[in-house]
Design an enzyme around this catalytic site. Structure first.
Site, PDB file in Angstrom:
ATOM      1  CG  LEU A   9     110.684 -13.290 -45.345  1.00 27.85           C
ATOM      2  CD1 LEU A   9     111.475 -14.555 -45.039  1.00 27.85           C
ATOM      3  CD2 LEU A   9     110.247 -13.257 -46.798  1.00 27.85           C
ATOM      4  CB  ALA A  11     103.742 -15.955 -45.203  1.00 30.12           C
ATOM      5  NE  ARG A  16     105.476 -20.637 -30.775  1.00 36.46           N
ATOM      6  CZ  ARG A  16     106.784 -20.434 -30.741  1.00 36.46           C
ATOM      7  NH1 ARG A  16     107.441 -20.495 -29.588  1.00 36.46           N
ATOM      8  NH2 ARG A  16     107.453 -20.157 -31.848  1.00 36.46           N
ATOM      9  CE1 TYR A 101     112.781 -14.127 -41.648  1.00 39.23           C
ATOM     10  CE2 TYR A 101     114.518 -12.507 -41.329  1.00 39.23           C
ATOM     11  CZ  TYR A 101     114.095 -13.727 -41.808  1.00 39.23           C
ATOM     12  OH  TYR A 101     114.980 -14.555 -42.455  1.00 39.23           O
ATOM     13  N   GLY A 138     118.978 -20.089 -34.678  1.00 37.59           N
ATOM     14  CA  GLY A 138     120.020 -20.757 -35.438  1.00 37.59           C
ATOM     15  C   GLY A 138     121.386 -20.277 -34.981  1.00 37.59           C
ATOM     16  CE  LYS A 350      79.999  16.318 -30.443  1.00 38.38           C
ATOM     17  NZ  LYS A 350      79.158  16.732 -31.622  1.00 38.38           N
ATOM     18  CE1 TYR A 365      78.920  16.341 -25.205  1.00 35.74           C
ATOM     19  CE2 TYR A 365      76.794  17.394 -25.577  1.00 35.74           C
ATOM     20  CZ  TYR A 365      77.914  16.745 -26.068  1.00 35.74           C
ATOM     21  OH  TYR A 365      78.033  16.494 -27.401  1.00 35.74           O
ATOM     22  CG  ASN A 385      75.089  18.430 -29.203  1.00 33.96           C
ATOM     23  OD1 ASN A 385      74.581  17.860 -28.244  1.00 33.96           O
ATOM     24  ND2 ASN A 385      76.143  17.951 -29.832  1.00 33.96           N
ATOM     25  CB  SER A 404      74.298  25.485 -11.327  1.00 36.28           C
ATOM     26  OG  SER A 404      75.529  25.975 -10.854  1.00 36.28           O
TER      27      SER A 404
END
Length: 458
Positions: A9, A11, A16, A101, A138, A350, A365, A385, A404
């Protein structure tokens, strides 16, 4: 295990939560609550898996993948009993219905297996729990012989009934032979004006059908999240559960309360993890790996003996054995670091291979590059790149030394054993075993230059 249908369930709106997300899409450990429930349900191998959805319908369906799910729209939210009734046409009527649930994300497979395993063909099964504070739940009412006679919703309960500490979790196993009759017989004459699934207990008693109850190993696995405070509490419970499993497996956690696992974390022997680390997706750590504080690691393989220093981010990368990464390094998707390599502070890599024993220790990089073994990359080095439209590859062969503050304008190759002098902007290939430096730094404008166009491959 006995076979069953599973109905989830999902839905509810979840006002809140104060969120733009539908309630069941609010995340626990990086995944929607509903995704947790669906994955647990799949482990039961149900004959039918049905999700009843309503608020945020399209978003809910798109967020939860799987061709095995039958989606049932509940246009009007008229209660749990009404929701299960809406699912009936999608179910195999030969098998019982297990009701779960979407906002109770941490229910364990073992708990559900016990509930299904203990049933007989005619009985109604309930998952109940003893709550220190039963407010909002309950209550399970029993007679003098201990038999369950009813489940009383809190808004309909008397003061005496509200003092009952055995609560209904909502999870229920409905016998196939009575499901249609009981669900179609539900009434909405209660304080909420809804069709309560819990009224099936009274229907079972009237029909002389046994009602049995099982209890979970831990109360928290049956708790739902109705607001962000409850969501946060479930997150901490989940994370402590992950931490305890790692501790049992021999992982050294500096503080089990300061660990987040948002996926799968597999560890070898003698692994140590410092505080504040986040692991997402599929992560594997080899023997003797150490992870420093406040690292974020996603979809990565870190091989034996590697050391990851503080504040390092790794995403979609493979780290070779005995390598040293960080602090403050960032490894992005497609990065492969060879064994015994070093990647230091404020280095971003990367889609690049850094070979065995190579070093890039400071402020660089490296993108879309093939870097060989025993290469030294100096501080401030950049592989240029991207030309504004397409990506190009930089190749640095074994034993090269990059001084460097160099810029390597791809596509370009640095030959084996070559040295690139500090401050060089390399636009042509550098020959092996030679020193390449900048001799002139004249600035020239090219008025007829045309910007590159994006290729189809990109």
């Amino acid at each position: 295990m006995n076979q069953c249908n599973v109905v989830i369930l999902a839905a509810g709106q979840g006002k809140r939560m104060h969120s733009v997300l539908p309630k069941v899409l609010n995340p626990i450990a990086g995944k929607p609550m509903l995704q947790h429930v669906v994955e647990t349900a799949r482990q039961l191998s149900p004959v039918r898996l049905v999700v009843v959805y309503g608020h945020g319908g399209k978003a809910v369906r798109q967020a939860i993948p799987g061709e095995d799910i039958d989606w049932v729209l509940q246009d009007k939210q008229l209660g749990t009993g009404h929701a299960v009734k809406e699912a009936l046409p999608s179910l195999d009527e030969r098998f019982p219905i297990l009701v779960l649930y979407g906002d109770v994300p941490l229910i364990r497979r073992e708990t559900l297996e016990n509930l299904v395993r203990e049933r007989d063909q005619e009985s109604l099964g309930l998952l109940t729990a003893e709550a220190a504070n039963p407010r909002g739940y309950g209550r399970v009412a029993r007679d003098g012989e201990g038999k369950i006679k009813a489940i009383i919703e809190e808004k309909d309960a008397t003061e005496i009934e509200r003092g009952i500490r055995e609560i209904n979790t909502g999870i229920m196993l409905i016998p196939a032979s009575h499901a249609k009759t009981w669900l179609w017989g539900l009434k909405d004459d209660n304080a909420q004006g809804e069709y309560y699934l819990t009224d099936l207990v009274a229907a079972a008693n009237q029909a002389g059908v046994p009602v049995y109850a099982m209890q979970p190993g831990e109360f928290q696995e049956t708790e739902g999240a109705n607001d962000k405070a409850q969501l946060a509490a479930l997150e901490r419970y989940y994370q402590l559960r992950q931490a305890n499993a790692l501790l049992v497996a021999g992982v050294h956690l500096f503080d089990p309360a300061r660990l987040d696992v948002r996926g799968s974390l597999v560890c070898g022997q003698s692994v140590s993890i410092d505080v504040g680390c986040v692991f997402a997706g599929e992560v594997a750590l080899g023997d003797n790996v150490s992870i420093g504080p406040y690292c974020v690691i996603r979809n990565a393989l870190i091989e034996a003996g590697a050391k990851i220093a503080a504040f390092t981010h790794i995403d979609g990368a493979r780290i070779g054995a005995e390598s040293v990464i960080g602090p403050y390094a960032r490894l992005r998707p497609g990065t492969v670091i060879g064994s015994c390599a070093h990647v230091g502070n404020f280095v971003e890599i990367k889609n690049t291979r850094l070979g065995e024993g190579s070093k890039a220790n400071h402020l660089s990089y490296l993108g879309d590059a093939e870097i060989g073994a025993a290469v030294n990359v100096g501080a401030g080095v950049i592989t240029c790149n991207y030309d504004g439209a397409n990506k190009h590859t930089t190749i640095i062969q074994d034993r090269a030394f990059i001084g460097s503050d160099c810029q390597l304008v791809a596509p370009v190759t640095v030959g084996e054993g070559a040295t690139i002098g500090a401050g060089t902007t390399l636009r042509r290939n550098a020959p092996a075993e030679s020193l390449t430096i900048m001799k002139e730094r004249a600035q020239v404008a090219l008025p007829d230059w045309q910007k590159p166009n994006k290729t189809d491959a990109e």
